[in-house]
Design an enzyme around this catalytic site. Structure first.
Site, PDB file in Angstrom:
ATOM      1  CD  GLU A 116      -2.194  -1.298   2.976  1.00  0.00           C
ATOM      2  OE1 GLU A 116      -1.733  -0.528   3.839  1.00  0.00           O
ATOM      3  OE2 GLU A 116      -2.995  -2.204   3.238  1.00  0.00           O
ATOM      4  CE  LYS A 118       5.282   5.099   6.571  1.00  0.00           C
ATOM      5  NZ  LYS A 118       5.418   6.527   6.835  1.00  0.00           N
ATOM      6  CG  ASP A 120       4.667  12.230   5.638  1.00  0.00           C
ATOM      7  OD1 ASP A 120       4.411  11.693   6.732  1.00  0.00           O
ATOM      8  OD2 ASP A 120       5.547  13.083   5.477  1.00  0.00           O
ATOM      9  CE1 TYR A 227      -2.745   2.756   8.637  1.00  0.00           C
ATOM     10  CE2 TYR A 227      -2.951   4.406   6.913  1.00  0.00           C
ATOM     11  CZ  TYR A 227      -2.573   4.050   8.189  1.00  0.00           C
ATOM     12  OH  TYR A 227      -2.018   4.979   9.017  1.00  0.00           O
ATOM     13  CE  LYS A 315       9.415   6.173   5.637  1.00  0.00           C
ATOM     14  NZ  LYS A 315      10.242   7.061   6.424  1.00  0.00           N
ATOM     15  CB  CYS A 409      21.399  42.712  10.797  1.00  0.00           C
ATOM     16  SG  CYS A 409      19.648  42.497  10.488  1.00  0.00           S
ATOM     17  CB  CYS A 412      18.443  46.633  11.723  1.00  0.00           C
ATOM     18  SG  CYS A 412      19.541  45.599  12.707  1.00  0.00           S
ATOM     19  CB  CYS A 427      20.555  40.587  13.773  1.00  0.00           C
ATOM     20  SG  CYS A 427      20.231  42.306  14.127  1.00  0.00           S
ATOM     21  CB  CYS A 433      16.734  44.157  14.286  1.00  0.00           C
ATOM     22  SG  CYS A 433      16.611  43.269  12.742  1.00  0.00           S
TER      23      CYS A 433
END
Ligand code: IVH
Length: 681
Positions: A116, A118, A120, A227, A315, A409, A412, A427, A433
Site C-alpha cells: 500500500e 505510504k 505522509d 488501512y 521508503k 544584519c 537593520c 543580528c 531590528c
C-alpha cells in the site's frame, strides 16, 4: 566546555527543542527545518554523552513521542497505535522477508504480501459500535491520542455509519491527509487572507484536523485512506486483503493502488512501479508499506518493541532535480538568526515547483561551496522546503567568487555575531531590528520584565504594526497618544487612562528586571539577578559592560568569573554592548526611567553564599517563590545536589535528591523548618 557551560547549554537545548516540538506537534507550524532540528538534537546527545550525569529529566533524549496536545480530551486506544520499521533497498527488504520466514518456519518461497502506498499524513483510530462512529482519535503517543471525534464528523471521508453488517465493536485505522491540490488551494486562501502558510500537506492535514474550533475543520478538505485494524469484537477477515475489501464494503476509501503480491520479487517490481508513478499522484507519498497478508501469521509474528514484525515501510530515496542558483539572500528571523536562502530557477522536484531552498547556515555554504550562478542538485525529503545537496559544475572557469556571509544584519545594519561553538550568526540589534522588534517588545513588557498591565502581546503587536511603538522607549511616550488610544476599538477613556497609569508605575524599576527586559540572549531571570547583584547600580553595570567589549579587559574577565555567568554568556553580553544601537536604546531608557540599585543582599543575607536545592512539592509556596526568597537571603539556588550543596529543602514526596543529600551528608530541612528559617531572617 566546562560543566557549568554544559549544564547551561543542555537547559537551553531542552527549552529550545521543546519549543520546536510544540510548534510542530501542537500548532503544526514547524519553526525550523528538519535539518536544523536534527542538529539541535545531535548537539544535545553529544553533550549528554560527555556529561551523562547532567542529563535532565526533561531532556529531549528522554522523550520518545509527543504527549497529546492540551486543549483536546484524551482518548486511550483499546489497542496501541504503533509505528513501522523502515526498509531502504531490495536487500533490506529481502532481509525482512527472510526474518518472517524464519520466525514462522516457512520453507515455501511464496510469501503473500499486500503493498500500500505510504501516505505522509496523520494516522487516526475510529471506533465503531454496532456500525456507528463513537470515537475518533489521533495517534498521540501511541497509547493515548486526542479526541477529535467532532472534527472527524465534519469530513465526508469518515463514514459515521458503516454500511451492511458490522461487528459490535471495531477500531478502524487509517491516514488522514490532504491532497496536493487541496493543500495548494488552502495555502492560496491563507495567503489571500494574510494568514500563516502551512509548510507541507502533512502539517496542513494535521493542523486542519486538530482545530479546537470544529468550524475551521469543516472548511478544510481532508481525505482518508483506511488501512488497518485495532480492536475488534469478532473476526472480520482471514487476510489483510479481505479486510481491505471489507473496509470498502463498509464505506471507507482504501487506496486503489493497493495490491496483493506473491513474494519479494513482486514487491520489488511494485516498489519501482509506484516510485515511477509517485510524482503524478495527487497526494504525497514517501514509500510503500508491505504487510504479511495472512492475519493468523500477523498474530503469530507479533511485535518487537513498538513495531510489528509483520510489516515494513520501504521508503523511497529523496526526490532530486538540477537547476541554476540565481542568488543567495539572507533572511532574518524573529530571533535574529540570519538564514541563507537560495533563489533558484524554477524546477519541478517530484511534482512540486520549487523556486527557493534553504542553505541552513554559513558553514553549509562554505562546505558545499555554493555560489550564485552554480548549477545545483536539489532534494525534497518530505518537506516542501527543499535542500541543496551539491554543486555539479564547480570546475567551471567562469565561476563567481565564493559567497561571503555578511557580518552585518541585512535588515537593520547591526553587527551580526556568531558565538564560539554555534552555527548560527545572529543580528545583535534585537531592540532596534525591525525583524525582531515585535518579539523583543513582547518580552520587554512580559511578566518578569516590565510587566505592564494592559500591555500584553496582542496590544504590542497592534501598536507595533501601526508604528505607535517601534522600540521600548516609545512605550514611555505613549501618554502623548492617550486620546488616540482611548478612541480605538475596544479601548475607551478609562482603559487608556489605566494603561498610562500602569506605564507610569513602571518608570521606577529594579536593576535586575531592567537587565532581564532587554532580552539579551542567555540572560534569563537568574543571570539578570546575578548581574544586578554583582554590579549593584545601573551606572556600574553600564560602565563595566561597555568596558567588557574589549576581549582580555579586566571588565571582560571579571564578567566571566561571576558565578554561573561563564565565558559564553560574557561573550553574548559583550556582543550586545558592541552594537552602538543597543547602547543607545539602553541610554534612552535610562533617561526615561529610575533604575533602582540592586540590594546587595548577597553579603548580608542569612544564606549568604550558600547553595540551596529545593526538591519535592512545597505546600505553602511555589518553587518560584521559594527560589526568590532564598536568593534574597543571598543564596544561590541549584537544580541538583552535589558535594558543594549547603542545604536541601525537602518538600512532600522528595525522591532521589533527598537520598543523594543523605549520601553526601548535606544538611536538609523540611518545609516547616524552612519557613521558620526565613521568618527569622
Ligand atoms: S500500518 C502497526 N499502513 O505510517 C503499524 N501505516 O510509520 C500500523 N502509514 O503511523 C500502521 N500509510 O501513520 C500503515 N498503508 C499504511 C500506511 C501507514 C501510512 C503511516 C501511519 C503510521 C506510520 C508508521
Amino acid at each position: 566546555m566546562t560543566k557549568a557551560d554544559a549544564a547551561d547549554e543542555l537547559a537551553r537545548l531542552a527549552a529550545e527543542i521543546a519549543g520546536h516540538d510544540r510548534a510542530y506537534h501542537e500548532r503544526d507550524a514547524p519553526t525550523v527545518t528538519d535539518a536544523e532540528y536534527d542538529a539541535l538534537r545531535r548537539r544535545n546527545a553529544e553533550i549528554e554523552a560527555l556529561y551523562p550525569h547532567l542529563v535532565r529529566t526533561d531532556s529531549p533524549s528522554r522523550r520518545v513521542a509527543p504527549a497529546p496536545a492540551p486543549g483536546f480530551a484524551k482518548l486511550r486506544h483499546r489497542v496501541p497505535m504503533l509505528s513501522l520499521d523502515n526498509t531502504f533497498d531490495a536487500a533490506d527488504f529481502e532481509e525482512f522477508c527472510q526474518r518472517v520466514r524464519r520466525f514462522l518456519g516457512l520453507k515455501d518461497a511464496v510469501l503473500p504480501l499486500v503493498g500500500e502506498p505510504k501516505i505522509d499524513g496523520l494516522s487516526i483510530s475510529l471506533t465503531y459500535e454496532h456500525g456507528r462512529l463513537v470515537h475518533g482519535a489521533t495517534r498521540g503517543d501511541g497509547a493515548e491520542g486526542e479526541d477529535v471525534t467532532a472534527n472527524l464528523r465534519t469530513t465526508d471521508a469518515v463514514p459515521v455509519k458503516l454500511q451492511g453488517k458490522a461487528p459490535a465493536l471495531i477500531e478502524v485505522r487509517g491516514e488522514v491527509f490532504m491532497t496536493k491540490a487541496d493543500f495548494l488551494a488552502l495555502n492560496a486562501a491563507q495567503e489571500a487572507a494574510g494568514q500563516r502558510l502551512l509548510a507541507n500537506p502533512r502539517n496542513a492535514a494535521a493542523g486542519s484536523l486538530r482545530q479546537l474550533d470544529v468550524g475551521v475543520t469543516a472548511g478544510r478538505r481532508l481525505s482518508l485512506f483506511a488501512y488497518a485494524m485495532g480492536d475488534a469484537s469478532e473476526r472480520v477477515a482471514a487476510t489483510h486483503w479481505e479486510y481491505l475489501q471489507q473496509l470498502t464494503a463498509w464505506g471507507f476509501t482504501v487506496n486503489p493502488l493497493s495490491r496483493k503480491l506473491d513474494n519479494a520479487e513482486a514487491a520489488a517490481a511494485f516498489q519501482a512501479e509506484i516510485g515511477a508513478a509517485r510524482a503524478a499522484l495527487p497526494y504525497d507519498i514517501d514509500g510503500v508499506v508491505y504487510k504479511i497478508d495472512d492475519l493468523d501469521w500477523q498474530r503469530r509474528l507479533g511485535f518487537v518493541g513498538r513495531t510489528p514484525r509483520w510489516a515494513t515501510a520501504w521508503k523511497f530515496p529523496a526526490e532530486q532535480a538540477t537547476t541554476r542558483l540565481e542568488a543567495i539572500q539572507i533572511q532574518v528571523g524573529r530571533t535574529g538568526a540570519l538564514t541563507p536562502v537560495a533563489w533558484l530557477a524554477a524546477v519541478n522536484v517530484g511534482g512540486v515547483l520549487v523556486t527557493r531552498a534553504t542553505l541552513h547556515n554559513e558553514d553549509e555554504i562554505a562546505r558545499k561551496d555554493v555560489r550564485p550562478g552554480d548549477t545545483v542538485v536539489l532534494q525534497r525529503a518530505g518537506d516542501v522546503i527543499p535542500q541543496i545537496v551539491s554543486v555539479i559544475d564547480a570546475d567551471r572557469d567562469d565561476r563567481g567568487e565564493p559567497f561571503v556571509f555578511p557580518d552585518h544584519c541585512p535588515i537593520c545594519g547591526s553587527l551580526a555575531m556568531r558565538l564560539a561553538g554555534e552555527v548560527v550568526r545572529r543580528c545583535t540589534g534585537g531592540l532596534t531590528c525591525p525583524a525582531q522588534a515585535e518579539e523583543r517588545l513582547i518580552h520587554f513588557v512580559s511578566r518578569l520584565a516590565f510587566d505592564i498591565e494592559g500591555l500584553g502581546e496582542r496590544t504590542i503587536r497592534e501598536f507595533h504594526a501601526e508604528g505607535l511603538v517601534l522600540g521600548p522607549a516609545d512605550i514611555f511616550g505613549l501618554a502623548a497618544h492617550e486620546a488616540d488610544i482611548a478612541a480605538r476599538e475596544g479601548w475607551g477613556e478609562t482603559s487608556a487612562r489605566n494603561l498610562m497609569r500602569a506605564i507610569d508605575e513602571r518608570r521606577r524599576i529594579g536593576l535586575a528586571r531592567f537587565i532581564y527586559s532587554l532580552g539579551i540572549r542567555r540572560i534569563g531571570e537568574a543571570n539578570a539577578k546575578l548581574l544586578a547583584r554583582h554590579y549593584g547600580t545601573f551606572a556600574a553595570w553600564r560602565e563595566q559592560m561597555a568596558a567588557a567589549v574589549v576581549i582580555g579587559s579586566d571588565a571582560r574577565s571579571g564578567l566571566g568569573t561571576i558565578l554561573r555567568v561563564g565565558p559564553a554568556i560574557a561573550e553574548e553580553l559583550a556582543d550586545f554592548f558592541m552594537e552602538v544601537r543597543n547602547v543607545a536604546v539602553i541610554d534612552d531608557l535610562a533617561g526615561l526611567l529610575t533604575i533602582e540599585d540592586a540590594e546587595s543582599v548577597a553579603d548580608a543575607g542569612a544564606l549568604a553564599g550558600k547553595i540551596v536545592v529545593f526538591t519535592g512539592s512545597l505546600e505553602t509556596m511555589t518553587r518560584q517563590e521559594a527560589r526568590s526568597i532564598a536568593e534574597k537571603l543571598g543564596a544561590r539556588v541549584a537544580d541538583s545536589v552535589s558535594k558543594k550543596t549547603d542545604l536541601v529543602v525537602l518538600g512532600a514526596d522528595a525522591g532521589s535528591k533527598a537520598k543523594r543529600a543523605a549520601e553526601l551528608g548535606v544538611s536538609t530541612m523540611n518545609e516547616q523548618e524552612w519557613r521558620i528559617l526565613i521568618a527569622e531572617t
